[in-house]
Design an enzyme around this catalytic site. Structure first.
Site, mmCIF file in Angstrom:
data_model
loop_
_atom_site.group_PDB
_atom_site.id
_atom_site.type_symbol
_atom_site.label_atom_id
_atom_site.label_comp_id
_atom_site.label_asym_id
_atom_site.label_seq_id
_atom_site.Cartn_x
_atom_site.Cartn_y
_atom_site.Cartn_z
ATOM 1 N N HIS A 2 47.627 87.763 52.536
ATOM 2 C CA HIS A 2 47.589 88.119 53.959
ATOM 3 C C HIS A 2 46.160 88.055 54.481
ATOM 4 O O HIS A 2 45.216 88.362 53.770
ATOM 5 C CB HIS A 2 48.226 89.491 54.222
ATOM 6 C CG HIS A 2 47.496 90.658 53.642
ATOM 7 N ND1 HIS A 2 46.541 91.363 54.330
ATOM 8 C CD2 HIS A 2 47.597 91.259 52.433
ATOM 9 C CE1 HIS A 2 46.094 92.347 53.576
ATOM 10 N NE2 HIS A 2 46.720 92.300 52.414
ATOM 11 N N ASP A 22 40.632 93.559 50.345
ATOM 12 C CA ASP A 22 41.977 93.561 50.920
ATOM 13 C C ASP A 22 41.949 93.028 52.354
ATOM 14 O O ASP A 22 41.810 93.789 53.287
ATOM 15 C CB ASP A 22 42.532 94.990 50.894
ATOM 16 C CG ASP A 22 43.971 95.078 51.329
ATOM 17 O OD1 ASP A 22 44.667 94.051 51.308
ATOM 18 O OD2 ASP A 22 44.398 96.187 51.691
ATOM 19 N N GLU A 56 50.366 91.976 57.690
ATOM 20 C CA GLU A 56 50.837 92.617 56.458
ATOM 21 C C GLU A 56 50.558 94.100 56.522
ATOM 22 O O GLU A 56 51.386 94.916 56.136
ATOM 23 C CB GLU A 56 50.132 91.993 55.235
ATOM 24 C CG GLU A 56 50.658 92.477 53.898
ATOM 25 C CD GLU A 56 49.907 93.665 53.295
ATOM 26 O OE1 GLU A 56 50.293 94.113 52.203
ATOM 27 O OE2 GLU A 56 48.939 94.166 53.904
ATOM 28 N N GLU A 57 49.383 94.434 57.026
ATOM 29 C CA GLU A 57 48.929 95.825 57.025
ATOM 30 C C GLU A 57 49.735 96.740 57.945
ATOM 31 O O GLU A 57 49.627 97.955 57.856
ATOM 32 C CB GLU A 57 47.446 95.905 57.396
ATOM 33 C CG GLU A 57 46.511 95.220 56.418
ATOM 34 C CD GLU A 57 46.420 95.899 55.052
ATOM 35 O OE1 GLU A 57 47.161 96.858 54.785
ATOM 36 O OE2 GLU A 57 45.594 95.451 54.245
ATOM 37 N N ASP A 84 46.838 89.445 46.659
ATOM 38 C CA ASP A 84 46.469 90.525 47.581
ATOM 39 C C ASP A 84 45.559 91.482 46.816
ATOM 40 O O ASP A 84 46.019 92.258 45.985
ATOM 41 C CB ASP A 84 47.727 91.243 48.058
ATOM 42 C CG ASP A 84 47.434 92.335 49.075
ATOM 43 O OD1 ASP A 84 46.244 92.638 49.316
ATOM 44 O OD2 ASP A 84 48.394 92.901 49.622
ATOM 45 N N HIS A 161 41.188 99.550 53.111
ATOM 46 C CA HIS A 161 41.616 100.187 54.353
ATOM 47 C C HIS A 161 40.530 101.099 54.928
ATOM 48 O O HIS A 161 40.825 102.112 55.554
ATOM 49 C CB HIS A 161 42.924 100.968 54.183
ATOM 50 C CG HIS A 161 44.045 100.127 53.665
ATOM 51 N ND1 HIS A 161 45.147 100.668 53.053
ATOM 52 C CD2 HIS A 161 44.239 98.794 53.655
ATOM 53 C CE1 HIS A 161 45.969 99.701 52.698
ATOM 54 N NE2 HIS A 161 45.433 98.547 53.050
#
Length: 193
Positions: A2, A22, A56-57, A84, A161
C-alpha cells in the site's frame, strides 16, 4: 503493497506521517522487483501485476475495491504476495515472518521453500489476529495470498503510524528490506513457471 501512510498519534489530516517503514519499505520492495525484472529483460509467461493500494490505512479500501472488481469479472489469479513493512528487523531470531491467518497455507509453504532456497534466512510464522493488511482482501475474495512480514506482530516497528516512522529507525539502511526484494523476485519467477 500500500502506498498510503497515517499518523494515528495526532489523528489530524495534516499530521506528519512519513511512513518510511509503513509502507515506503514495502513499495520499495515492489519497485526493486520491477527494476530487476526489467533490467534483465524478463519475459513472463503469465501476466504479472504490481499494485500500490490506496487507503489501506483507513480500512483496506483500495484492495477491497480491486478484489471486488476482480471477483465480479471472474479474473483468475495464480497468487498474491503482500509487502507491508519490510525494513524493521524487530524479531532478532527471524528475518521473515509469514502471517498464517487470513492467508493461504499452501502458498505460505511455497514461500517458505523460496526463503530457504533463495533468501537463506531464518523465518517462522505468526498471526495478525485481524485484517492487518491488503492480503486479507484477496483471501476474503477467495484468492491465494500471503503476507511475509518484517517481524512478529508484537515485535513490529513501534514507530509506525507516527511522525517517527523514518529511516532513522532502521539505522539509515534498507538492509532488511533487501531480503524481501529477493523473496519477491523469487516469488515472481517461480510462480511464473
Amino acid at each position: 503493497g500500500h502506498g498510503d501512510s497515517i499518523n494515528t498519534d495526532l489523528n489530524q489530516p495534516s499530521s506528519p506521517a512519513p511512513g518510511a517503514d509503513d509502507n515506503a519499505s514495502g513499495i520499495s520492495v515492489v519497485t526493486e522487483v520491477i527494476q530487476v525484472l526489467t533490467t534483465n529483460s524478463y519475459r513472463p509467461k503469465n501476466t504479472i501485476q504490481f499494485i500500490a493500494y490506496a487507503a489501506e490505512e483507513v480500512g483496506l479500501m483500495g484492495s477491497m475495491e480491486i478484489t471486488d472488481k476482480y471477483q465480479s469479472e471472474n479474473k483468475q489469479v495464480r497468487g498474491v504476495i503482500q509487502f507491508d513493512g519490510t525494513n524493521f528487523n524487530g524479531s532478532k531470531d527471524l528475518s521473515i515472518v509469514l502471517m498464517r491467518d487470513h492467508t493461504n497455507k499452501a502458498q505460505n509453504l511455497f514461500i517458505g521453500k523460496l526463503i530457504d532456497t533463495y533468501v537463506k534466512v531464518n523465518w517462522g510464522y505468526d498471526e495478525c489476529g485481524y485484517a492487518c493488511t491488503d492480503s486479507y482482501s484477496w483471501t476474503y475474495r477467495g484468492y491465494t495470498a500471503s503476507f511475509p512480514a518484517e517481524a512478529r506482530l508484537k515485535e513490529e516497528n513501534p514507530h509506525i503510524h507516527s511522525a517517527r516512522d523514518t529511516l532513522e529507525v532502521s539505522l539509515q539502511s534498507a538492509t532488511h528490506a533487501v531480503k524481501f526484494a529477493k523473496l519477491g523476485l523469487a516469488y515472481v519467477v517461480e510462480l511464473d513457471k
